[in-house]
Structures are given as C-alpha cells and as structure tokens.
Design a protein around this motif. Sequence first.
Motif, PDB file in Angstrom:
ATOM      1  N   GLN A  31      25.754 -60.307 -16.085  1.00 23.29           N
ATOM      2  CA  GLN A  31      25.413 -60.696 -17.452  1.00 23.29           C
ATOM      3  C   GLN A  31      25.175 -59.475 -18.337  1.00 23.29           C
ATOM      4  OE1 GLN A  31      22.162 -63.489 -17.034  1.00 23.29           O
ATOM      5  NE2 GLN A  31      23.509 -65.135 -16.342  1.00 23.29           N
ATOM      6  N   ALA A  32      24.648 -58.383 -17.756  1.00 26.47           N
ATOM      7  CA  ALA A  32      24.510 -57.139 -18.519  1.00 26.47           C
ATOM      8  C   ALA A  32      25.886 -56.564 -18.853  1.00 26.47           C
ATOM      9  CB  ALA A  32      23.692 -56.126 -17.717  1.00 26.47           C
ATOM     10  N   LEU A  33      26.819 -56.618 -17.895  1.00 26.10           N
ATOM     11  CA  LEU A  33      28.191 -56.189 -18.171  1.00 26.10           C
ATOM     12  C   LEU A  33      28.813 -57.049 -19.273  1.00 26.10           C
ATOM     13  CD1 LEU A  33      29.510 -55.590 -14.539  1.00 26.10           C
ATOM     14  CD2 LEU A  33      29.553 -53.896 -16.369  1.00 26.10           C
ATOM     15  N   ALA A  34      28.559 -58.357 -19.218  1.00 25.98           N
ATOM     16  CA  ALA A  34      29.098 -59.262 -20.237  1.00 25.98           C
ATOM     17  C   ALA A  34      28.562 -58.907 -21.617  1.00 25.98           C
ATOM     18  CB  ALA A  34      28.758 -60.705 -19.885  1.00 25.98           C
ATOM     19  N   THR A  35      27.276 -58.571 -21.683  1.00 18.07           N
ATOM     20  CA  THR A  35      26.673 -58.197 -22.971  1.00 18.07           C
ATOM     21  C   THR A  35      27.402 -57.008 -23.585  1.00 18.07           C
ATOM     22  OG1 THR A  35      24.502 -59.003 -22.272  1.00 18.07           O
ATOM     23  CG2 THR A  35      24.544 -57.432 -24.093  1.00 18.07           C
ATOM     24  N   GLU A  36      27.632 -55.984 -22.782  1.00 23.53           N
ATOM     25  CA  GLU A  36      28.287 -54.786 -23.309  1.00 23.53           C
ATOM     26  C   GLU A  36      29.768 -55.020 -23.570  1.00 23.53           C
ATOM     27  OE1 GLU A  36      27.075 -51.744 -24.399  1.00 23.53           O
ATOM     28  OE2 GLU A  36      25.338 -53.054 -24.388  1.00 23.53           O
ATOM     29  N   ALA A  37      30.437 -55.802 -22.735  1.00 21.52           N
ATOM     30  CA  ALA A  37      31.857 -56.101 -22.972  1.00 21.52           C
ATOM     31  C   ALA A  37      32.030 -56.831 -24.297  1.00 21.52           C
ATOM     32  CB  ALA A  37      32.419 -56.930 -21.815  1.00 21.52           C
ATOM     33  N   ILE A  38      31.166 -57.814 -24.573  1.00 21.00           N
ATOM     34  CA  ILE A  38      31.260 -58.558 -25.837  1.00 21.00           C
ATOM     35  C   ILE A  38      30.913 -57.656 -27.013  1.00 21.00           C
ATOM     36  CG2 ILE A  38      30.218 -60.428 -27.170  1.00 21.00           C
ATOM     37  CD1 ILE A  38      30.006 -62.008 -24.558  1.00 21.00           C
ATOM     38  N   ARG A  39      29.878 -56.830 -26.857  1.00 21.94           N
ATOM     39  CA  ARG A  39      29.501 -55.918 -27.947  1.00 21.94           C
ATOM     40  C   ARG A  39      30.646 -54.979 -28.290  1.00 21.94           C
ATOM     41  NH1 ARG A  39      27.957 -50.773 -28.585  1.00 21.94           N
ATOM     42  NH2 ARG A  39      27.972 -50.375 -26.346  1.00 21.94           N
ATOM     43  N   LEU A  40      31.236 -54.355 -27.269  1.00 23.01           N
ATOM     44  CA  LEU A  40      32.335 -53.411 -27.509  1.00 23.01           C
ATOM     45  C   LEU A  40      33.559 -54.112 -28.088  1.00 23.01           C
ATOM     46  CD1 LEU A  40      31.985 -51.340 -24.209  1.00 23.01           C
ATOM     47  CD2 LEU A  40      31.545 -50.485 -26.520  1.00 23.01           C
ATOM     48  N   ALA A  41      33.894 -55.285 -27.554  1.00 21.80           N
ATOM     49  CA  ALA A  41      35.059 -56.021 -28.057  1.00 21.80           C
ATOM     50  C   ALA A  41      34.846 -56.463 -29.498  1.00 21.80           C
ATOM     51  CB  ALA A  41      35.341 -57.228 -27.164  1.00 21.80           C
ATOM     52  N   THR A  42      33.606 -56.828 -29.846  1.00 23.39           N
ATOM     53  CA  THR A  42      33.324 -57.225 -31.221  1.00 23.39           C
ATOM     54  C   THR A  42      33.437 -56.037 -32.168  1.00 23.39           C
ATOM     55  OG1 THR A  42      31.851 -58.970 -30.413  1.00 23.39           O
ATOM     56  CG2 THR A  42      31.636 -58.337 -32.720  1.00 23.39           C
ATOM     57  N   GLU A  43      32.989 -54.864 -31.723  1.00 25.66           N
ATOM     58  CA  GLU A  43      33.147 -53.658 -32.548  1.00 25.66           C
ATOM     59  C   GLU A  43      34.631 -53.370 -32.789  1.00 25.66           C
ATOM     60  OE1 GLU A  43      31.069 -50.485 -30.662  1.00 25.66           O
ATOM     61  OE2 GLU A  43      29.080 -51.187 -31.281  1.00 25.66           O
ATOM     62  N   GLN A  44      35.452 -53.527 -31.761  1.00 27.45           N
ATOM     63  CA  GLN A  44      36.894 -53.317 -31.939  1.00 27.45           C
ATOM     64  C   GLN A  44      37.478 -54.363 -32.878  1.00 27.45           C
ATOM     65  OE1 GLN A  44      38.795 -53.005 -28.088  1.00 27.45           O
ATOM     66  NE2 GLN A  44      37.355 -51.447 -27.384  1.00 27.45           N
ATOM     67  N   HIS A  45      36.968 -55.579 -32.802  1.00 26.58           N
ATOM     68  CA  HIS A  45      37.446 -56.626 -33.702  1.00 26.58           C
ATOM     69  C   HIS A  45      37.109 -56.300 -35.154  1.00 26.58           C
ATOM     70  CE1 HIS A  45      38.650 -60.705 -34.817  1.00 26.58           C
ATOM     71  NE2 HIS A  45      37.597 -60.725 -35.617  1.00 26.58           N
ATOM     72  N   LEU A  46      35.926 -55.761 -35.377  1.00 21.67           N
ATOM     73  CA  LEU A  46      35.536 -55.389 -36.736  1.00 21.67           C
ATOM     74  C   LEU A  46      36.444 -54.308 -37.295  1.00 21.67           C
ATOM     75  CD1 LEU A  46      31.649 -55.353 -36.335  1.00 21.67           C
ATOM     76  CD2 LEU A  46      33.031 -57.059 -37.522  1.00 21.67           C
ATOM     77  N   ASP A  47      36.901 -53.421 -36.437  1.00 26.51           N
ATOM     78  CA  ASP A  47      37.831 -52.390 -36.880  1.00 26.51           C
ATOM     79  C   ASP A  47      39.176 -52.998 -37.268  1.00 26.51           C
ATOM     80  OD1 ASP A  47      38.470 -49.496 -37.180  1.00 26.51           O
ATOM     81  OD2 ASP A  47      39.942 -49.964 -35.627  1.00 26.51           O
ATOM     82  N   VAL A  48      39.601 -54.038 -36.534  1.00 27.48           N
ATOM     83  CA  VAL A  48      40.857 -54.727 -36.855  1.00 27.48           C
ATOM     84  C   VAL A  48      40.704 -55.540 -38.132  1.00 27.48           C
ATOM     85  CG1 VAL A  48      42.436 -56.538 -36.091  1.00 27.48           C
ATOM     86  CG2 VAL A  48      41.677 -54.792 -34.483  1.00 27.48           C
ATOM     87  N   TYR A  49      39.566 -56.195 -38.281  1.00 30.32           N
ATOM     88  CA  TYR A  49      39.365 -57.087 -39.426  1.00 30.32           C
ATOM     89  C   TYR A  49      39.291 -56.331 -40.745  1.00 30.32           C
ATOM     90  CZ  TYR A  49      36.960 -60.050 -42.772  1.00 30.32           C
ATOM     91  OH  TYR A  49      36.611 -60.745 -43.898  1.00 30.32           O
ATOM     92  N   GLN A  50      38.763 -55.121 -40.737  1.00 25.91           N
ATOM     93  CA  GLN A  50      38.515 -54.381 -41.976  1.00 25.91           C
ATOM     94  C   GLN A  50      39.758 -54.318 -42.855  1.00 25.91           C
ATOM     95  OE1 GLN A  50      35.691 -52.635 -43.276  1.00 25.91           O
ATOM     96  NE2 GLN A  50      37.073 -52.571 -45.016  1.00 25.91           N
ATOM     97  N   PRO A  51      39.717 -54.813 -44.086  1.00 25.20           N
ATOM     98  CA  PRO A  51      40.879 -54.692 -44.969  1.00 25.20           C
ATOM     99  C   PRO A  51      41.152 -53.239 -45.304  1.00 25.20           C
ATOM    100  CG  PRO A  51      38.983 -55.497 -46.187  1.00 25.20           C
ATOM    101  CD  PRO A  51      38.590 -55.499 -44.742  1.00 25.20           C
ATOM    102  N   ASP A  52      42.431 -52.920 -45.415  1.00 30.40           N
ATOM    103  CA  ASP A  52      42.821 -51.533 -45.672  1.00 30.40           C
ATOM    104  C   ASP A  52      42.706 -51.192 -47.150  1.00 30.40           C
ATOM    105  OD1 ASP A  52      43.619 -50.838 -43.016  1.00 30.40           O
ATOM    106  OD2 ASP A  52      45.341 -52.151 -43.302  1.00 30.40           O
ATOM    107  N   ARG A  53      42.310 -49.972 -47.392  1.00 35.36           N
ATOM    108  CA  ARG A  53      42.318 -49.414 -48.753  1.00 35.36           C
ATOM    109  C   ARG A  53      42.771 -47.961 -48.636  1.00 35.36           C
ATOM    110  NH1 ARG A  53      37.597 -52.216 -48.219  1.00 35.36           N
ATOM    111  NH2 ARG A  53      36.459 -50.322 -47.684  1.00 35.36           N
ATOM    112  N   GLY A  54      43.406 -47.459 -49.665  1.00 34.10           N
ATOM    113  CA  GLY A  54      43.838 -46.068 -49.597  1.00 34.10           C
ATOM    114  C   GLY A  54      44.975 -45.795 -50.554  1.00 34.10           C
TER     115      GLY A  54
END
Length: 630
Positions: A368-391
């Motif tokens: 369950q501790a591994l699951a906590t960190e796997a979900i946290r890391l995967a969610t951080e990666q998802h936030l990077d994908v979700y971020q709309p691009d600007r530039g």
Amino acid sequence: MLDPTSLILLTDVGSTTTKAVLLAPSGPGGAYRLAARADAATTVELPDENVVVGVRRAVSELGRRAVAGLLSPISRGARLELDRSQVRTYLSTSSAGGGLQVMVCGVMRRLTARSAEQAALGAGAIVLDVLAVDDDRTPLERFRAISAARPDMVLVAGGMDGGTPRFVLETCDFLNLSEMRPRFGKGYRLPIVFAGAESVRELVAEMLSRRYDVLLAPNLRPDVSRENLEPVRRAIVEIFEGHVMKQAPGYEELLSWVDGPVIPTPVAVGLILKLLSDREGLNVLCMDLGGATTDVFSFVDGKFTRSVSANLGVSYSSSNVMAQAGPARIASWLPFAITEDDLRDEIGGKTLHPTTIPQTLPELFLEQALATEAIRLATEQHLDVYQPDRGPRELSFGREQAKLIKDAEPEPATLAELRPGMIIGSGGLLASAPQRAQAAMILLNAVRPGGAVRLFVDSVFMLPHLGILSQTEPAIATEVLDADCLIPLGTAVQPRAPEAKGRRAVPHVDAPVTALLTVSGGGKLEARVAPGDIAVLPLAAGLEGELSIRPHGSQDFGAGPGNVATHMVLGGVVGLVIDNRVNPHHDGGWPGPERAQQVRRWMEALGAWPEGWDPPRDIDAERASEVSVQ
C-alpha cells in the motif's frame, strides 16, 4: 431465473486477461444489475494466437456461474459459438497484444509533438516513441528509431500554419527509407495519419502513399495557442476499428459476434468518465493502478486527458517506484519502523516474484505504501501532460528557437487547477484492500487537490465495459455503475497548500479547525481537528449533508484563505473525512519510530487500522510467526 432475451454481455480483452461480465434485469423495477463476471487468460499470442479462444473461455465460465447455453455448437461437432438467442446485446473493448501501439512524429517536443502524443493517448494508444527535432537525437538516430519500430500506425504532426515544413518532410523521407512494417498482418500496408500543416498535406500524401495507407486529418496544432485533438483522436480510433483490429489474430471472428465496433479499452474508460462528469457536474480524476503500469485519466471542463506511466506499478515495476520516489518516501508511509536494507530486500523480492500476494500485514502495508507513491508519481506525470501549452510561434528549427521554446515552457498544472470533484481509484490493490478505509488512506496520501472531493473505488474493474455500453444504453450503464461498480468511500475535505515561488509552501498552523455537519433530514455533528490530524464524521452511503468548516489563519478549504468554506457532501462506507494535514509527506531523512506512530494515528482515525494488531519490532520475526502458524 434469468431471462436470456434481456441479457447484456460485455467483454474487455486485456493484454493479459479477458474480463467478461453479464448484466441482467433484477427486482420488480427491472433495473439492470451485475449478474456474473468471469476472467480468462487472453490468447492473442502463441500457442492459441486467437483472441476468441480466451473470450470463449471467459463466456463459458459465465455460463457455469449464471446461465447455461451462452455458447453452443452451430453444427454437430463444430466449435462453440456465441448463441445470440441467449444474449440481447454483446459489446467488447480491447487492449490485447499490448493495445494500439503508435509511433508519434512531431516538430518541437513540447508543442506539436506533445499535442500529437496526447491525441494518441486520448485515442487509447500506447505511444512507442515520440520523435522531434529537439529530442537530443541525431537524424541518424531518429532514422534508426523509425526503422526498428513495429507499430500499428504512425501519427505525423507539425508544421504550424505559416511555419516551415522542413522537419515534416524529413520525417516522410525517413519513413519511406525505413519501409516500416506493421505488427500484425501479412501484405498489410501500415496506416499513417498526417495531422500537420495544411500547406503540405498533398505533398505528404504523395510522398507516403506509395508504401503506406495515408489518412489526412485536420492540423492538430494550427498555432501555438490552439489545439485541435478530437478529429485526430477519431481518425485513430476509426483506423483501429476498421483496419488494425482486423489484422490481429482472431479479431475477424470476434467482430462477427459483437453488435458494434470493438474500441480501445482506454477510450471506453473516457466515455464512462464523461457520462459521470456530465451527470454530476464535476471534474473527474481516475487512477488505474496496475502491477507494471499506472494509467491516469481526467475529464476536466469537458476535456479528456490520459497519461500512461509505463514503469510505475506495485509488482513488476515496484523497484522502479522505489528508484523514482526514493526508499525513504516509501518507508514514510509505513506504520512501523524499518531499515533501508530491509525495505530494499522486501521490494526486490516483490520485483522478482511479482505475482505473489501479501501474506502478512507488514507485506500488505508495504504494497500500500508502494501504491501511494506510484499514484502520486503517475498523477504528477499526468499534470505535466494536462498542462496547456503556451509559448512562441513555431516558425523555424534552429537551436536558438528550440531553446527559446524550452525556456518559455510553463510550469506543470497543479491538482488545484484541475479542481477534481471526484477521485476514482481502480486496480486490484485498491479494490481488494481488506478495509475500504485503507483504499481511502492511499488516495488521501497520494492525491491532495484541496477543498472537497468525493472518493470512490472501482470494485469490479468494470469501467471499460460500462463505457462502451454507455454509447448505446447510457441509462443501463449508469444503473450498473452506481449499483455494482463504484463504491462510495465518502467525501474528504482538505486544506489547499499555498503556492510560493513555483512550489508548495506549508503554512504554520497551530490551532484546530472547526467543522459542523448538518445532515439532510436532521441531525448535526461537530468536530475540532488539530493541525496534522484526521477526523471522520459518520455519514453513511446514500446520505448527504452540508459541511461548514472554519479554518484557522490563512488556511483555504475551498473558499479562499481564511474564509469559512461550505460544501455539500455525500456519505460513503468511510464517512466524511476532515483531513487537516497541509502536507502529510515526510521530507526529512530516514523515517523513524515517530513517523511510524504518526502514520498509525492517521490510519486509526480513518478506520484503516486492523483491530487488535500491533506492528512487530522485527519484520522477519513477524514472517516467521506467520509461517509457524501455517
């Protein structure tokens, strides 16, 4: 007795397991419920090399559990076929053979290539590689990557309207020189979707059509500020349904059984999340935690986003979770002290023997501790994908322009920006947690958007099945989703951590918050929750109420810093959770007994602590005692 004329059969042909469910009317009102479910190994590879073999086995098991005669020989001595007189509707999704595998070619990695990757992910694909002019590879290395790949299709994007097509045309040359072949099918021409600049569409089609089947789609990134992903997603799904699926072993026969197209499993998950989001008027975040990978889906303000964390899981990828999170971070979620060597040994053993299940409570809590960190890391990666691009506008491809775009990259989105009103945990570890509160503890530790959020667990892995059903019979899909699929854990209310210089700042809070719950139909409950603590107010599934929470100082529970927040909350098997932890993560050195006691207090407050169990001082002694008892 089930009425065969009203039965609905749904299957999800996964990469390793084919999951079948049978839905049937139940009760005086005739509402559909889950009648039976069964699994069988997927058979897309040797020795069977026919997906229908696995489907037959799963459906045969359904027949033994619920209703006989789902399969019958069409003639004397013939193999078993689906008896359509026994089933009203049969639909299926699939990610067999590794799912839909796509190679993506863009221009700038953080602009057109990123948009193309998200279009492919949103269409349910596994992205094999992403090629871009700024991906730190030489042209020769990119050519070798193309030559070595065996995808189901290629997505080529880039060349914003008004920009230069140089890299797009170079990619076309590489594709022609490599003579790429598809994974499945002999004599089958590899499909290529071009979704780039309008000015070179005809030239690209002329260059590639000699060796490939070319489909032209609208430009998915007309300029730096706009994305147009949905037409490209539809094009990818259409190719998957009409061409790619027919090349996979046994799919022609499966297509003759079903009453509609076989769609990619992740697309089906997106459909049911859309239905749920539209019905509740809330943004939805869903994490599908597996042994090797973790998929994260979000439906935010009408926009569907999917990310795949290919090396984050709780069995096959457990060592990679430890490598990315760090062993101290994993140890910090354990309610007992452990040395770093022991932790590494335990996780190494799990990696070597990924199909084993926990035999002791320490092993369970480690997963369950591994699951906590796997979900946290995967969610951080998802936030990077979700971020709309600007530039800046993508006009040329020199090093200076590439650096300019890189320097202009925005910070990743935050969970507070996604504003999820519902969080769904899916996957075997969450669904099979001995106590539902343990699943809630994992989600609360891993995902912290702040404000009020409803927590659910997908108890029977049925989201893809209901997703494809929602296309034709949304009312039935909703009935089964509520009654048999999603288990409401309750509503959690958390403080939002303020932002400071691009990262989260933790305010000093030295006084409790006051929470007042007014239950609909009568009754009031009050709680004072100290800083860093958790409290649960009883609110059963099916009940709702109004929560008023008075913060201390500048805390923000969803109404702005220092303001009293009012939320309509729904109950669940855990209840209403007042989580007054601004930052539950352990950011110090190796966690000691004090941290373990803190984790235990949180678990006890939430109802996630096994009654009567005291953690051992020595994990090996605990294991030895378990073995001796057996």
